[in-house]
Design a protein around this motif. Structure first.
Motif, mmCIF file in Angstrom:
data_model
loop_
_atom_site.group_PDB
_atom_site.id
_atom_site.type_symbol
_atom_site.label_atom_id
_atom_site.label_comp_id
_atom_site.label_asym_id
_atom_site.label_seq_id
_atom_site.Cartn_x
_atom_site.Cartn_y
_atom_site.Cartn_z
ATOM 1 N N VAL A 62 87.747 29.530 43.223
ATOM 2 C CA VAL A 62 86.299 29.360 43.302
ATOM 3 C C VAL A 62 85.832 29.111 44.727
ATOM 4 O O VAL A 62 84.709 29.439 45.073
ATOM 5 C CB VAL A 62 85.764 28.261 42.364
ATOM 6 N N GLU A 63 86.700 28.483 45.534
ATOM 7 C CA GLU A 63 86.349 28.397 46.962
ATOM 8 C C GLU A 63 87.619 28.639 47.755
ATOM 9 O O GLU A 63 88.384 29.518 47.415
ATOM 10 C CB GLU A 63 85.645 27.084 47.293
ATOM 11 N N ASP A 64 87.831 27.854 48.804
ATOM 12 C CA ASP A 64 88.889 28.212 49.714
ATOM 13 C C ASP A 64 90.203 27.452 49.484
ATOM 14 O O ASP A 64 91.222 28.036 49.153
ATOM 15 C CB ASP A 64 88.364 27.963 51.126
ATOM 16 N N ASN A 119 82.594 15.248 35.315
ATOM 17 C CA ASN A 119 82.437 16.688 35.108
ATOM 18 C C ASN A 119 81.600 17.376 36.182
ATOM 19 O O ASN A 119 81.572 18.587 36.251
ATOM 20 C CB ASN A 119 81.837 16.975 33.719
ATOM 21 N N ASP A 120 80.927 16.604 37.026
ATOM 22 C CA ASP A 120 80.066 17.228 38.027
ATOM 23 C C ASP A 120 80.933 17.840 39.130
ATOM 24 O O ASP A 120 81.888 17.225 39.591
ATOM 25 C CB ASP A 120 79.104 16.199 38.620
ATOM 26 N N TYR A 121 80.573 19.036 39.519
ATOM 27 C CA TYR A 121 81.336 19.745 40.559
ATOM 28 C C TYR A 121 81.073 19.097 41.909
ATOM 29 O O TYR A 121 79.926 18.909 42.295
ATOM 30 C CB TYR A 121 80.909 21.212 40.595
ATOM 31 N N LYS A 135 76.380 24.019 42.341
ATOM 32 C CA LYS A 135 76.014 25.045 43.323
ATOM 33 C C LYS A 135 77.066 26.153 43.396
ATOM 34 O O LYS A 135 76.774 27.259 43.797
ATOM 35 C CB LYS A 135 75.879 24.416 44.715
ATOM 36 N N VAL A 136 78.293 25.832 43.018
ATOM 37 C CA VAL A 136 79.357 26.827 43.119
ATOM 38 C C VAL A 136 79.013 28.029 42.240
ATOM 39 O O VAL A 136 78.493 27.871 41.144
ATOM 40 C CB VAL A 136 80.715 26.221 42.701
ATOM 41 N N ASP A 194 70.392 32.663 43.630
ATOM 42 C CA ASP A 194 69.357 32.242 44.572
ATOM 43 C C ASP A 194 67.978 32.256 43.928
ATOM 44 O O ASP A 194 67.020 31.733 44.491
ATOM 45 C CB ASP A 194 69.352 33.155 45.806
ATOM 46 N N TYR A 195 67.870 32.888 42.768
ATOM 47 C CA TYR A 195 66.584 32.976 42.079
ATOM 48 C C TYR A 195 66.423 31.899 41.005
ATOM 49 O O TYR A 195 65.465 31.931 40.237
ATOM 50 C CB TYR A 195 66.414 34.363 41.449
ATOM 51 N N GLU A 196 67.366 30.965 40.955
ATOM 52 C CA GLU A 196 67.251 29.926 39.933
ATOM 53 C C GLU A 196 66.227 28.876 40.335
ATOM 54 O O GLU A 196 65.818 28.786 41.493
ATOM 55 C CB GLU A 196 68.617 29.257 39.717
#
Ligand SMILES: Cc1cc2nc3c(=O)[nH]c(=O)nc-3n(C[C@H](O)[C@H](O)[C@H](O)COP(=O)(O)OP(=O)(O)OC[C@H]3O[C@@H](n4cnc5c(N)ncnc54)[C@H](O)[C@@H]3O)c2cc1C
Ligand SMILES: Cc1ncc(C[n+]2csc(CCOP(=O)(O)OP(=O)(O)O)c2C)c(N)n1
Ligand code: SF4
Ligand code: SF4
Ligand code: SF4
Ligand SMILES: [Mg+2]
Lengths: 603, 351
Positions: free
Chosen positions: A74-76, A444-446, B8-9, B25-27
């Motif tokens: 999902v990211e790096d 649970n919050d990212y 945000k991910v 970006d349109y949310e």
């Protein structure tokens, strides 16, 4: 596709990428949550259950879990799983009272473990609490195998090593140091063991037979040289040192050289960087210490003048690399002598079993390695088991531990006269994590924070002594941040098709486009028709039963789910729920519980 | 609603549209509507549509009245303009805004209560003006926000979760829209985005009044099987008369349509709507035909969905009033004010 069978423990186990990738299947998300709660001792014990040496592995594990971590997709950067393990170990209380204890009565079975490395120690750890009489035969005057003789003290302090080995020895192992087994035939004839475990490692460093190799005393074999350093037989080296090879042994050789007085250390690699065997973090640590890594140089000759090594001759190579990143061809484009005082060869290890007679009934393959069953760890001679580097060639500590667990199961079954192949299957518990309308039992919050960086001892200070541990361990603040990066992959999204009213709420809210309601199809076709195409074939699709209203199916691509629980929170009917999967992987003690040891006669 | 906001991910491979924005970006802010509310699905369809049309957020204005449905503007395109007006009065605000700046894209969001009860008069007149806007009625058959009283769109005999069945005749916004001369009339269902997204894109690209009646179940008060606005009932009774694809200006119409089956209609901005007639007897450019077809299907208790009527030639409010092609908001105050003398001249013309 057929509806996914989520009662198969492997299905959800695979979703927990780190645990799946760990050879010993450490329950990573569970221990990270315990660290988050400040329960360091509990976190340590969860680790110990699977990997036996959390303090050691929290420093030097090869970490196959980290490249597998969902976070890398999902990211790096992955979660610093290994570093957090060390946090659990460094901050634990005295846990000795929580360790398994041997029963008051032994079961009468005698087991020999040859070699006192991590593989044998794991077998001892698993069998001693079951009442086995375990004797460890070690050639050297000390325990730990390569962990002590080859992994330098600036990476792994002896205190940590001693403590975790002692936990096992204190369960009642009979340790015979300075006891090299010279003949397995003699050993079997003179002793009366019910089973023998061979954990003797891959003790032979590879040679580089080029001109000049034996004309000077300043060419060393990496693993032998490191062992001599560990035992303080060697305490200095020349100013200019070349390391041949670029694996993890090379990294330890170059960094050790710097601590013994070398000023210019060059690691000579034949191939470009993307083909290196060393882990990224080991390369980074070496480069931080100003070790120079030189690529595309193939060694040709040791240059010796008047009996003194003055340098090494290399061919410079140019590689043609194709679009797939593979080497297509190579050309020699020149030659070069690089001056040096010492050369250390770190180009690999081999197995060597000069002490095992070839007529005992143990079959050897064409590389002169014993043929070992990958599940039972037994060789072709009944009652003789292998594990760690001795089984399938050099790997790492965590693999040795995994082998040890499996071998312990087999030894127990063997001594109970049970079929070694009929092993307990893995199990799984699923429990809902819902605490309230919008409340889950886990965080649970990212958290978008980046991976924390390990603080190191200052460059100026660290070379003063050989045993200054370079990595300082995470600070409290770093730990608090890093634990939140874990995506709780063991908190599974569990779907009940009969409850779904196809309102799309879950699909709309999912931040990473995991979910789709669509007509069923075969997997290849379905993968193209999802909210986001499911291109990572390694990760499964979770396909539901037919939905009540339209007979379509709910499909979840497990690839990128961040386990935020929003689908479950948004679902008006509770069709999605977040449930913790606990994967139950049987160990020798579980086998023992299900099958009390029957009295059998000795072999 | 949820306690945590949507992380945000996003999907690492999510695509960018022509102006470099991703769908996410349109949310807008995270919805506070009930979990499973049809309105939220419509929001998701709106996000998809404006993303695909690559509308610049600052060139979009969202207007609404009062109701759960009318809360929607908060939940999409945070970076745009928004006005949450008085109950039933969104058409006036939209008219005023459009009069002042004709270059923005206007999306009005209303409910069956907001448009068909208190706002009926305003609704009729904004159609009559053919204001260039997209007008969405999120139709759930109840006043959701005030705890689920029957609205004017509830069918006779339809029964909500609590209380007796509805006895009064419904007002059908689609028949109303056609009767009053709306130049783009469609019906969709919140549970069918494949159909809904092109309908929204068509309405936004249409020059003139684009009316979308979108059945949008209220999961909390009106989603029991005895309700004609429930997910299950709509799924059983839905009949898609006309399937419409939206083709943006730059794209060629692909030849996947069989001759005689497809009917492309070009819109003013160069985009096209390709009708694929599911029902052979249906002509979406015939107002009389559309109207009688609707009456017939109502009698059969079918819920007709799709793009039901389009008239792309009619003048919108600015054309029929001959107003300036430059948005008034961009004309300087000096130029806009005619001055005392000119004002007297104008007044004299009416004496
Ligand atoms: C330089 C170097 C660095 C490494 N760094 C890492 C690392 O950072 N992380 C990691 O996970 N892995 C690392 N490894 C690999 C890791 O050390 C081994 O995979 C692991 O130690 C294997 O454990 P084992 O129990 O199979 O064997 P070993 O650790 O090799 O232990 C075998 C033991 O058996 C004894 N023995 C051998 N023959 C006999 C005999 N005939 N009779 C009695 N005793 C005998 C030996 O003396 C030794 O003590 C490294 C290896 C090297 C060489
Ligand atoms: C002038 C005025 N009258 C009455 C109300 C009370 N009221 C609030 S919302 C609503 C009905 C909304 O129904 P609808 O437009 O269908 O929206 P829904 O909540 O169903 O989406 C009413 C009557 C009000 N806010 N203002
Ligand atoms: S938990 Fe649900 S909403 Fe969150 S990422 Fe996974 S599938 Fe999507
Ligand atoms: S939110 Fe629940 S009911 Fe709605 S589509 Fe998803 S699973 Fe089905
Ligand atoms: S009350 Fe009904 S309309 Fe309002 S948010 Fe809840 S489900 Fe939607
Ligand atoms: Mg309503």
């Amino acid at each position: 596709m057929k509806p996914t069978n989520i009662s198969d423990p492997n299905y959800f186990h695979k979703v927990v990428d780190c645990q799946w990738a760990c050879p010993a299947h450490t329950d990573v998300p569970k221990y990270i949550r315990l660290i988050a709660q400040g329960e360091f001792s509990d976190a340590y014990m969860v680790n110990r259950e699977s990997n036996v040496f959390p303090g050691i592995l929290g420093r030097v594990c090869d970490r196959p879990c980290e490249p597998a971590c969902r976070r890398t997709r999902v990211e790096d950067k992955p979660v610093a799983i290994c570093r957090l393990k060390r946090v659990a170990s460094d901050h634990r209380d005295d846990i000795t009272a929580r360790l398994p204890k041997p029963p008051s009565k032994m079961n009468g079975k005698k087991i020999a473990l040859i070699g006192a490395g991590c593989a044998s120690l794991t077998v001892a750890n698993d069998l001693l609490p079951l009442g086995y009489d375990v004797t460890i035969f070690e050639a050297l005057g000390t325990t730990g195998g390569l962990m002590r003789t080859n992994i330098p003290q600036f990476r792994l302090p002896p205190k940590v090593l001693n403590e975790e080995i002692q936990y096992i020895l204190d369960m009642g192992a009979d340790l015979k140091l300075n006891h090299r087994i010279e003949s397995l035939k003699d050993f079997r004839e003179k002793n009366n063991f019910d089973a023998i475990f061979v954990g003797t490692g891959a003790p032979k460093g590879k040679e580089l037979n080029l001109p000049g190799r034996y004309d000077s005393k300043n060419v060393h074999i990496g693993i032998e040289w490191l062992e001599s350093v560990a035992f303080e037989h060697i305490d200095k080296i020349g100013k200019d040192v070349l390391i041949i090879g670029v694996g993890n042994t090379a990294m330890d050789c170059c960094r050790t050289s710097l601590r013994l007085g070398a000023k210019n250390v060059k690691v000579m690699a034949r191939k470009p960087r993307e083909f290196f065997k060393a882990s990224d973090w080991e390369l980074e640590d070496a480069e931080e210490e100003n070790v120079e890594i030189i690529v595309n140089h193939s060694p040709k000759e040791f240059v010796v003048k008047n009996g003194k090594l003055i340098g090494m001759l290399f061919e410079e190579i140019k590689y043609q690399i194709n679009d797939d990143g593979k080497i297509e061809s190579s050309d020699v484009i020149g030659e070069k002598i690089i001056e040096c005082d010492d050369v250390i060869l770190a180009i690999g290890q081999d197995n060597a079993f000069p002490w095992i007679e070839r007529d005992l009934g143990i079959e050897f393959d064409k590389w002169d390695c014993p043929i070992v069953d990958e599940v039972t760890m037994m060789c072709s001679l009944d009652g003789v088991f292998f594990g760690g580097d001795s089984a399938f060639g050099p790997k790492n500590i965590i693999w040795a531990v995994a082998h040890g667990h499996e071998a312990a199961i087999s030894i127990h079954k063997y001594c109970s006269q049970e079929n070694l192949e009929e092993r307990l299957p893995p199990g799984m518990n699923l429990t809902s994590q819902k605490m309230g309308l919008h409340e889950w039992s886990y965080s649970n919050d990212y958290d978008g924070s980046e991976r924390r960086l390990m603080p190191h001892v200052d460059l100026k200070k660290r070379f003063k002594q050989l045993n200054i541990e370079v990595e300082l361990g995470f600070t409290l603040d770093q730990t608090v941040k890093e634990v939140e990066r874990c995506l709780n992959c063991d908190i599974q999204t569990v779907f009940a098709a009969n409850l779904c009213i196809e309102c799309d709420a879950c699909i709309d809210v999912c931040p990473v486009d995991c979910l789709t309601i669509t007509e069923n199809g075969d997997e290849k076709d379905l993968r193209t028709r999802l909210t986001a195409p499911a291109e990572n074939l390694e990760e499964d699709l979770y396909v539901s039963e037919e939905l009540p209203q339209t007979a379509r199916v709910m499909v979840k691509d497990e690839d990128l789910c961040v386990h935020c629980g929003l689908c479950a929170e948004r679902c008006p009917t509770g069709a999605w729920d977040m449930q913790k999967s606990t994967i139950l992987l049987p160990k020798a003690k579980d086998e023992a519980e299900s099958s009390p040891l029957k009295k059998v006669s000795n072999i | 609603m949820s306690y945590i906001s949507k992380p945000k991910v996003s999907h690492p491979k999510s695509k960018k549209n022509n102006i470099g924005l991703k769908r996410r970006d349109y949310e807008g802010v995270v919805s506070t509507l009930c979990a499973g509310c049809g309105h939220d699905s419509i929001t998701a369809a709106l996000i998809q549509a404006v993303y695909e049309l690559a509308i610049e957020p600052h060139r979009l204005a969202k207007v609404s009245g009062i109701g759960c449905s009318s809360k929607t503007p908060a939940y999409f395109v945070s970076q745009s303009h928004g006005f949450n007006s008085v109950h039933g009065r969104m058409p006036s605000v939209a008219t005023g805004a459009n009069a002042a700046n004709r270059d923005l894209t206007y999306i009005g969001i209303s409910g069956d209560g907001d448009s068909l009860s208190i706002g009926m008069g305003q609704f009729a007149h904004v159609i009559r003006r053919n204001l260039d806007m997209t007008y969405i009625i999120e139709n759930n058959g109840v006043y959701g926000l005030t705890k689920g009283q029957y609205s004017a769109s509830a069918d006779i005999g339809s029964k909500k979760k609590k209380g007796p069945a509805n006895q009064q005749k419904p007002i059908d916004p689609v028949s109303m829209g056609i009767a009053l001369g709306s130049t783009y009339v469609a019906r969709g269902f919140s549970g069918d985005k494949e159909q809904l997204v092109p309908l929204i894109k068509g309405a936004i690209s249409h020059k003139g009044f684009g009316l979308l009646d979108i059945i949008s179940p209220c999961v909390t008060f009106n989603d029991n099987p005895e309700s004609t606005k429930s997910y299950s009932h709509v799924r059983k009774s839905q009949n898609e008369v006309v399937d419409a694809d939206f083709v943006p200006p730059a794209e060629e119409i692909l030849t996947k349509y069989k001759e005689g089956e497809a009917m492309p209609v070009s819109l003013h901005d160069g985009s096209k709507i390709v009708f694929r007639k599911v029902d052979k007897n249906y002509d979406p450019t015939s107002r009389a035909g559309a109207y009688s077809f609707l009456r017939e299907s109502q009698a059969k208790q079918e819920i007709i969905t799709g793009l039901l009527y389009i008239d792309k030639e009619a003048d919108d409010m600015h054309e029929s009033s001959g107003s300036s092609s430059i948005p008034l908001s961009e004309i300087s105050y000096e130029e806009l004010g005619p001055g005392k003398k000119e004002l007297a001249n104008i007044m004299n013309r009416f004496r």
